[in-house]
Design an enzyme around this catalytic site. Structure first.
Site, mmCIF file in Angstrom:
data_model
loop_
_atom_site.group_PDB
_atom_site.id
_atom_site.type_symbol
_atom_site.label_atom_id
_atom_site.label_comp_id
_atom_site.label_asym_id
_atom_site.label_seq_id
_atom_site.Cartn_x
_atom_site.Cartn_y
_atom_site.Cartn_z
ATOM 1 N N THR A 185 0.883 -1.449 -0.044
ATOM 2 C CA THR A 185 -0.021 -0.035 -0.006
ATOM 3 C C THR A 185 0.654 1.170 -0.252
ATOM 4 O OG1 THR A 185 -0.206 -0.043 2.401
ATOM 5 C CG2 THR A 185 -2.098 -1.089 1.231
ATOM 6 N N GLY B 60 5.240 2.930 0.016
ATOM 7 C CA GLY B 60 6.691 2.478 0.011
ATOM 8 C C GLY B 60 7.371 1.589 -1.182
ATOM 9 N N GLY C 270 6.748 -1.581 -1.526
ATOM 10 C CA GLY C 270 5.927 -2.609 -2.153
ATOM 11 C C GLY C 270 5.065 -1.816 -3.138
ATOM 12 N N TYR D 169 16.073 -6.964 13.423
ATOM 13 C CA TYR D 169 15.925 -6.514 12.214
ATOM 14 C C TYR D 169 16.832 -7.374 11.179
ATOM 15 C CZ TYR D 169 15.064 -4.330 7.544
ATOM 16 O OH TYR D 169 15.029 -3.981 6.222
#
Length: 264
Positions: free
Chosen positions: A16, A18, A20, A154
């Site tokens: 939705t 960035g 992506g 991360y």
């Protein structure tokens, strides 16, 4: 080079905004039918509207699902059962004192950044192998090989994705299906802006905040700036194409030179 994905169907998780969203736009511009995924229906509908404005005539399908959940992932597969291109873009990040990362934090990062991608791979890879063509990507990070001290959890998950990608590439060996990881460098998204300001302090003009972040926190970058989402998308669209048929099992870098190595 003209990339033509006409007749292909893609699913891009967490698309939705960035990186992506940029990948979804790039795939649609190349002719693919693209499943746009998000867990918030309002944000998802707005994202699809923006994408249709950006790519007139683009074929977008809204997939409202939180693919971290087994039930939602199954619903996403039911909504888009035949996928030729799977882009595992979903991920969370944030900086944290290494000694303050709890067991719950470690589990959450693994489940969101790694296990969700593995689950969708299990769902879609068999059909790709059966039809003799498919593309699977894991959007990893330069943090997979240059672990940041401020977000070890991360970095660990992004390293795991390299192993996952290499392993599934072996599982698909000789089938016409390619599986790769994309090592995305520090990228200019709304979320990263917040992350940068958290590190360098609020109240600074963005160009100054970006300069300080790159100098103090990513000094090894050869680009000396944040990467645009479209620059990551360009690589992802290429890896989704017929032209990338001999690239598999790889960790392909779009990192701005952050990784100080000739081979990752």
């Amino acid at each position: 080079m003209r990339i033509d994905l006409t007749g292909r169907t893609a699913l891009v998780t967490a698309s939705t905004q960035g990186i992506g969203s940029a990948i979804a736009a790039g795939l649609a511009a190349a002719g693919a039918r693209v499943g746009v995924n998000g867990r918030d229906k309002g944000k998802l509908d707005e994202a699809v509207r923006r994408l249709r404005e950006k790519v007139p005539g683009g074929d977008f399908v809204a997939i409202n699902a939180n693919v971290v959940s087994e039930e939602d992932a199954a619903r996403a597969v039911d909504a888009l059962p035949e996928v030729d291109i799977l882009i595992n873009n979903l991920g969370v990040y944030g900086f944290q004192d290494p000694l303050a990362i709890t067991d719950e934090d470690w589990r959450r990062y693994f489940e969101v950044n790694v296990l969700a991608a593995v689950r969708l791979t299990r769902a879609y890879l068999p059909r790709m192998i059966e039809q003799g063509w498919g593309r699977i990507q894991y959007i990893s990070s330069e943090s997979s090989v240059a672990i940041p001290a401020e977000m070890i959890h991360y970095g660990m998950t992004k390293t795991s994705l390299l192993a996952v990608g290499r392993g599934f590439a072996k599982a698909a060996a000789g089938t016409g299906v390619t599986v790769n990881s994309v090592l995305a460098g520090p990228t200019h998204t709304a979320g990263v802006e917040d992350f940068v300001y958290d590190l360098v302090g609020r109240g600074k003009p963005w160009p100054e905040a970006e300069r300080i972040f790159m100098k103090e926190h990513r000094p090894q970058s050869l680009l000396r700036r944040l990467i645009a989402p479209e620059e990551i998308a360009n690589m992802s669209v290429y890896l989704s194409s017929d032209q990338a048929s001999a690239t598999t099992g790889g960790a392909v870098r779009v990192d701005g030179g952050v990784v100080d190595a000739i081979i990752p």
